[in-house]
Design a protein around this motif. Sequence first.
Motif, short mmCIF file in Angstrom:
data_model
loop_
_atom_site.label_atom_id
_atom_site.label_comp_id
_atom_site.label_asym_id
_atom_site.label_seq_id
_atom_site.Cartn_x
_atom_site.Cartn_y
_atom_site.Cartn_z
N ALA A 65 0.82 -1.22 0.00
CA ALA A 65 0.00 0.00 0.00
C ALA A 65 0.85 1.26 0.00
O ALA A 65 0.45 2.30 -0.54
N GLN A 66 2.06 1.20 0.59
CA GLN A 66 2.91 2.38 0.70
C GLN A 66 3.46 2.84 -0.64
O GLN A 66 4.03 3.93 -0.74
N VAL A 67 3.29 2.05 -1.69
CA VAL A 67 3.64 2.54 -3.02
C VAL A 67 2.88 3.82 -3.31
O VAL A 67 3.41 4.75 -3.93
N ASP A 68 1.64 3.88 -2.83
CA ASP A 68 0.80 5.08 -2.98
C ASP A 68 0.66 5.83 -1.66
O ASP A 68 -0.35 6.50 -1.42
N PHE A 69 1.65 5.68 -0.77
CA PHE A 69 1.72 6.43 0.51
C PHE A 69 0.63 6.06 1.51
O PHE A 69 0.30 6.87 2.37
N GLN A 70 0.10 4.85 1.43
CA GLN A 70 -0.95 4.45 2.36
C GLN A 70 -0.44 3.34 3.28
O GLN A 70 0.35 2.49 2.87
N SER A 71 -0.92 3.36 4.53
CA SER A 71 -0.50 2.35 5.50
C SER A 71 -1.60 1.37 5.85
O SER A 71 -1.45 0.54 6.75
N SER A 72 -2.71 1.43 5.14
CA SER A 72 -3.83 0.53 5.41
C SER A 72 -3.57 -0.85 4.81
O SER A 72 -3.34 -0.97 3.60
N PRO A 73 -3.63 -1.90 5.63
CA PRO A 73 -3.45 -3.25 5.08
C PRO A 73 -4.57 -3.62 4.12
O PRO A 73 -4.37 -4.42 3.21
N TRP A 74 -5.75 -3.05 4.32
CA TRP A 74 -6.88 -3.33 3.41
C TRP A 74 -6.60 -2.73 2.02
O TRP A 74 -6.90 -3.36 1.01
N THR A 75 -6.02 -1.55 2.01
CA THR A 75 -5.62 -0.97 0.73
C THR A 75 -4.56 -1.85 0.07
O THR A 75 -4.61 -2.12 -1.14
N GLY A 76 -3.61 -2.32 0.87
CA GLY A 76 -2.56 -3.21 0.34
C GLY A 76 -3.14 -4.49 -0.22
O GLY A 76 -2.68 -5.00 -1.25
N LEU A 77 -4.17 -5.03 0.45
CA LEU A 77 -4.81 -6.27 -0.02
C LEU A 77 -5.48 -6.03 -1.38
O LEU A 77 -5.36 -6.86 -2.29
N VAL A 78 -6.18 -4.92 -1.51
CA VAL A 78 -6.83 -4.60 -2.80
C VAL A 78 -5.76 -4.39 -3.88
O VAL A 78 -5.93 -4.84 -5.02
N PHE A 79 -4.67 -3.71 -3.53
CA PHE A 79 -3.58 -3.53 -4.49
C PHE A 79 -3.02 -4.87 -4.94
O PHE A 79 -2.69 -5.07 -6.12
N LEU A 80 -2.88 -5.81 -4.00
CA LEU A 80 -2.38 -7.14 -4.35
C LEU A 80 -3.33 -7.86 -5.28
O LEU A 80 -2.91 -8.52 -6.24
N VAL A 81 -4.62 -7.74 -5.01
CA VAL A 81 -5.63 -8.32 -5.90
C VAL A 81 -5.50 -7.72 -7.30
O VAL A 81 -5.57 -8.43 -8.31
N ALA A 82 -5.27 -6.41 -7.36
CA ALA A 82 -5.11 -5.75 -8.65
C ALA A 82 -3.89 -6.28 -9.40
O ALA A 82 -3.95 -6.48 -10.63
N LEU A 83 -2.81 -6.52 -8.69
CA LEU A 83 -1.61 -7.06 -9.33
C LEU A 83 -1.88 -8.44 -9.91
O LEU A 83 -1.48 -8.74 -11.05
N PHE A 84 -2.57 -9.30 -9.16
CA PHE A 84 -2.90 -10.62 -9.68
C PHE A 84 -3.89 -10.52 -10.84
O PHE A 84 -3.85 -11.35 -11.77
N ALA A 85 -4.76 -9.52 -10.82
CA ALA A 85 -5.68 -9.31 -11.95
C ALA A 85 -4.91 -8.93 -13.21
O ALA A 85 -5.30 -9.27 -14.32
#
Length: 295
Positions: free
Chosen positions: A7-27
Amino acid sequence: MILRGIAQVDFQSSPWTGLVFLVALFAGGWQFGVFGLLGTVAATVTARLFGVSWSERVAPGLEGFCGTLIGVGLVLYLDVRWMTVLLVIFGAAAGSVLTSALNVLLKPYDLPAFTAPFCVVTTAVVIGGSAFSRVGVVPASAAAASGTELSWTHLWQGTLNGVGQVFFQDQWYVGLIFLAGLVIAGWRLGVVALVSSLAGLATGWVLGAQAADLAAGLYGYNSVLTGLALFGTFVVATPVSALYALLGVVAAAGFSAGIGALFAVVAGHTLTWPFVLVTWVFLAAVPMLSRIRRA
């Protein structure tokens, strides 16, 4: 911790944001998710092993995001192979050390390292890779020459792709998932990302960039990072700072072409160099500007 690193790639510390980002990468492709995770883990473990502050740096994910980008970038440019696995692990570890070094060097100026470690490591590997038979850099695809006429499809897909290209993704639906991850952290972040991506695209169009490059988000992603950094993250959000951030967003988009042309000579890539250099300049100028305040 790992999800926060993504998530910190976009300056965020939320693990939920990181989880969605990870889903996006797999997509975008299983390899991006796997190698992004590998880079994040390698960088985070290296920082922890060498004793970087747990509470200030490791736990919030600040030691992982460059590893994420190194993993995604190297699998894109080197393809899926065992050598890429080794290079991502050692590259992310080297990026962790470089992050600490830059933080020490930049501390007197109160400037973060941002994604500079990722840029340095990925540039070095991609440029140097052609000298090694077991590395094998994937040849760059020829630039599309579709003219400069911008259609509605180019516009909306390019705006979403600008969000996704922060992670090297050029499918609009993947960019939409990344946008959703930002909205989870705060709806204003989603607005800033969209406006910044659109402003970067508009800058490229005004300057006469190829419509295919605009649609791919190539003029938006550095603007997205710059906008997020300069409006609310490192600079207090005010109407005046919004104009300041917009100036930085436009500068990052315009600078992208110059950086791209420079690195093309040595078979390198633009990466996030425009964001890093422009944002360093804009943050360094803040102490002289009475109407702009650091957050």
